[in-house]
Design an enzyme around this catalytic site. Structure first.
Site, short mmCIF file in Angstrom:
data_model
loop_
_atom_site.label_atom_id
_atom_site.label_comp_id
_atom_site.label_asym_id
_atom_site.label_seq_id
_atom_site.Cartn_x
_atom_site.Cartn_y
_atom_site.Cartn_z
N ILE A 1 34.84 39.03 46.77
CA ILE A 1 35.06 39.92 45.62
C ILE A 1 36.46 40.50 45.65
O ILE A 1 36.92 40.96 46.71
CB ILE A 1 34.01 41.06 45.65
CG1 ILE A 1 32.63 40.51 45.28
CG2 ILE A 1 34.42 42.21 44.75
CD1 ILE A 1 31.50 41.51 45.49
N LYS B 1 44.47 43.60 50.02
CA LYS B 1 44.10 42.59 51.02
C LYS B 1 44.55 43.01 52.43
O LYS B 1 43.87 42.69 53.42
CB LYS B 1 44.67 41.22 50.66
CG LYS B 1 44.03 40.57 49.42
CD LYS B 1 42.53 40.37 49.55
CE LYS B 1 41.98 39.42 48.48
NZ LYS B 1 40.50 39.37 48.49
N ALA C 1 39.31 34.03 38.94
CA ALA C 1 40.21 35.10 39.36
C ALA C 1 41.68 34.67 39.33
O ALA C 1 42.57 35.51 39.37
CB ALA C 1 39.84 35.59 40.76
N TYR D 1 51.49 39.29 42.91
CA TYR D 1 50.22 39.64 43.59
C TYR D 1 50.11 41.17 43.76
O TYR D 1 49.03 41.74 43.73
CB TYR D 1 50.07 38.89 44.92
CG TYR D 1 48.62 38.80 45.39
CD1 TYR D 1 47.66 38.17 44.63
CD2 TYR D 1 48.24 39.36 46.61
CE1 TYR D 1 46.34 38.10 45.04
CE2 TYR D 1 46.92 39.29 47.05
CZ TYR D 1 45.97 38.66 46.26
OH TYR D 1 44.67 38.60 46.69
P1 NAD Z 1 35.99 34.43 41.24
O1 NAD Z 1 36.49 35.07 40.00
O2 NAD Z 1 35.09 33.27 41.09
O3 NAD Z 1 35.28 35.51 42.19
C1 NAD Z 1 35.60 36.89 42.16
C2 NAD Z 1 34.28 37.64 42.07
O4 NAD Z 1 34.47 39.05 42.18
C3 NAD Z 1 33.54 37.39 40.74
O5 NAD Z 1 32.27 36.87 40.98
C4 NAD Z 1 33.43 38.79 40.14
O6 NAD Z 1 32.25 38.98 39.41
C5 NAD Z 1 33.44 39.64 41.42
N1 NAD Z 1 33.68 41.05 41.14
C6 NAD Z 1 34.76 41.63 40.55
N2 NAD Z 1 34.58 42.97 40.46
C7 NAD Z 1 33.36 43.25 41.00
C8 NAD Z 1 32.60 44.45 41.19
N3 NAD Z 1 33.06 45.65 40.80
N4 NAD Z 1 31.39 44.33 41.79
C9 NAD Z 1 30.91 43.14 42.20
N5 NAD Z 1 31.58 41.98 42.04
C10 NAD Z 1 32.79 42.03 41.44
O7 NAD Z 1 37.32 34.03 42.06
P2 NAD Z 1 37.50 33.50 43.56
O8 NAD Z 1 38.86 32.91 43.57
O9 NAD Z 1 36.34 32.70 43.97
O10 NAD Z 1 37.58 34.86 44.41
C11 NAD Z 1 36.73 35.17 45.46
C12 NAD Z 1 37.50 35.81 46.61
O11 NAD Z 1 38.43 34.86 47.13
C13 NAD Z 1 38.33 37.04 46.23
O12 NAD Z 1 38.25 38.00 47.25
C14 NAD Z 1 39.73 36.49 46.17
O13 NAD Z 1 40.70 37.48 46.41
C15 NAD Z 1 39.67 35.49 47.29
N6 NAD Z 1 40.73 34.48 47.29
C16 NAD Z 1 40.95 33.70 46.21
C17 NAD Z 1 41.97 32.75 46.22
C18 NAD Z 1 42.28 31.91 45.02
O14 NAD Z 1 43.39 31.41 44.91
N7 NAD Z 1 41.34 31.68 44.11
C19 NAD Z 1 42.75 32.60 47.37
C20 NAD Z 1 42.50 33.40 48.49
C21 NAD Z 1 41.48 34.35 48.43
O1 0WE Z 2 42.86 37.41 44.98
C1 0WE Z 2 43.18 36.65 44.09
C2 0WE Z 2 42.89 37.00 42.65
C3 0WE Z 2 42.86 38.48 42.47
C4 0WE Z 2 42.70 39.00 41.07
C5 0WE Z 2 42.94 38.27 39.90
C6 0WE Z 2 42.76 38.89 38.67
C7 0WE Z 2 43.03 38.17 37.37
C8 0WE Z 2 42.33 38.80 36.19
C9 0WE Z 2 42.33 40.32 40.96
N1 0WE Z 2 42.17 40.92 39.77
C10 0WE Z 2 42.37 40.25 38.63
N2 0WE Z 2 42.21 40.90 37.46
C11 0WE Z 2 42.23 40.28 36.25
O2 0WE Z 2 42.11 40.94 35.18
N3 0WE Z 2 43.82 35.48 44.43
C12 0WE Z 2 44.17 35.24 45.81
C13 0WE Z 2 44.25 34.48 43.43
C14 0WE Z 2 45.65 34.80 43.03
O3 0WE Z 2 45.91 35.77 42.13
C15 0WE Z 2 47.28 35.87 42.02
C16 0WE Z 2 47.89 34.95 42.89
C17 0WE Z 2 46.84 34.27 43.55
C18 0WE Z 2 47.00 33.21 44.59
C19 0WE Z 2 48.05 36.73 41.24
C20 0WE Z 2 49.44 36.64 41.31
C21 0WE Z 2 50.05 35.74 42.16
C22 0WE Z 2 49.28 34.87 42.96
#
Ligand code: NAD
Ligand code: 0WE
Length: 254
Positions: free
Chosen positions: A90, A160, A193, A153
């Site tokens: 999350i 984080k 996300a 970011y």
């Molecule tokens: P995703 O959007 O599928 O998952 C994010 C989840 O957070 C969603 O299911 C959303 O409903 C949940 N969420 C947001 N606010 C919430 C709240 N108040 N209560 C409960 N749930 C809430 O995207 P993802 O990429 O699978 O992200 C999952 C995790 O992986 C995050 O912690 C993200 O930072 C991390 N991450 C993502 C990437 C990437 O590039 N996608 C890279 C490294 C780490």
């Molecule tokens: O943790 C993340 C995503 C975090 C995220 C993304 C959003 C987009 C939509 C948190 N909050 C929001 N709110 C919104 O309204 N990542 C690791 C994926 C990610 O996000 C970036 C990255 C990477 C990688 C944002 C900027 C630069 C790189």
């Protein structure tokens, strides 16, 4: 290895979610799963996915709401008794704080990002402790933006950093109960996300060019590491931040 083991999965938004990739891998290995959703829109996407793997434990949990957190763990305790692990996947920040200059981050934006993306792990771990089996494991997902400044970011990097530090303190605290806490730092993956982040496509391209494995990170890469941390194969590992990023973070300059 996972037959009859029970895991709580927080953070499946759709079929592209990292949490869903981990859930599928756990299911393939015989685990029983429970899922949470933050709102009705996510519930609509999640229910069919959960049903597809014969799972009916789909419960509400907005991690900003202490009452919903309490109800979640009460209900799991009643229906399952003990659990073997938790997947915390999350994160959330106000879009404006990712688009605008970091120095313009608002107090409310800071609180929101840190609350949802970092405090929530403490809130979940503190409640999970009471219903965790001996040898239980908690994992969370983090990103390199905690350690280096990554364009846009911004406040998520600060959140984080707090999350990663919380992993170390939780590992120390819950270690007394033989509960382990670890983080996986994933390379960029195109999920919900990551959608709408300006320049994300370019970030993925640069990443694939410069990472030692010359490709992007997949959800399957992350799921493989997740299964290690959630299984007794990692019984002696806690408080770790492990990079699952095709080696990107180890590459130097020049
Ligand atoms: P995703 O959007 O599928 O998952 C994010 C989840 O957070 C969603 O299911 C959303 O409903 C949940 N969420 C947001 N606010 C919430 C709240 N108040 N209560 C409960 N749930 C809430 O995207 P993802 O990429 O699978 O992200 C999952 C995790 O992986 C995050 O912690 C993200 O930072 C991390 N991450 C993502 C990437 C990437 O590039 N996608 C890279 C490294 C780490
Ligand atoms: O943790 C993340 C995503 C975090 C995220 C993304 C959003 C987009 C939509 C948190 N909050 C929001 N709110 C919104 O309204 N990542 C690791 C994926 C990610 O996000 C970036 C990255 C990477 C990688 C944002 C900027 C630069 C790189």
């Amino acid at each position: 290895m996972f037959k009859g083991k029970k895991f709580l999965i927080l953070g499946v938004a759709n079929e592209r979610s990292i949490a869903w990739g981990i859930a599928k891998a756990l299911h393939d290995q015989g685990a029983e799963l429970a899922f949470t959703f933050v709102n009705e829109a996510i519930e609509k996407r999640l229910r069919p996915l959960a049903e597809g793997i014969n799972c009916s434990m789909v419960l509400p949990c907005d991690v900003q709401n202490d009452q919903q957190l309490d109800s979640l763990f009460t209900e799991i305790g009643e229906r399952w008794g003990k659990i073997d692990g938790v997947v915390h996947s999350i994160a959330f920040a106000d879009k404006a704080d990712l688009d605008n200059r970091f120095s313009k981050t608002s107090r409310e934006g800071f609180k929101l990002a840190l609350d949802v993306s970092a405090y929530s792990l403490i809130a979940v771990a503190g409640r999970a402790e009471a219903i965790m089996n001996e040898g239980g494991s908690i994992i969370t997902l983090t990103y390199l933006g905690s350690q280096r400044s990554v364009k846009n970011y911004n406040v998520m990097g600060v959140a984080k950093a707090a999350l990663e530090s919380s992993v170390r303190y939780l590992a120390t605290d819950l270690g007394e109960k033989n509960i382990r806490v670890n983080a996986i730092s994933a390379g960029p993956i195109k999920t919900l996300a990551a959608s709408g982040i300006p320049g994300f496509r370019e970030l993925l391209n640069k990443f694939a060019e410069s990472s030692p494995l010359k490709r992007n990170t997949s959800v399957e890469d992350v799921a493989g590491a997740a299964l290690f941390f959630l299984s007794p194969w990692s019984a002696g590992v806690t408080g770790e931040i492990t990079y699952v990023d095709c080696g990107f973070s180890t590459v130097g300059i020049g």
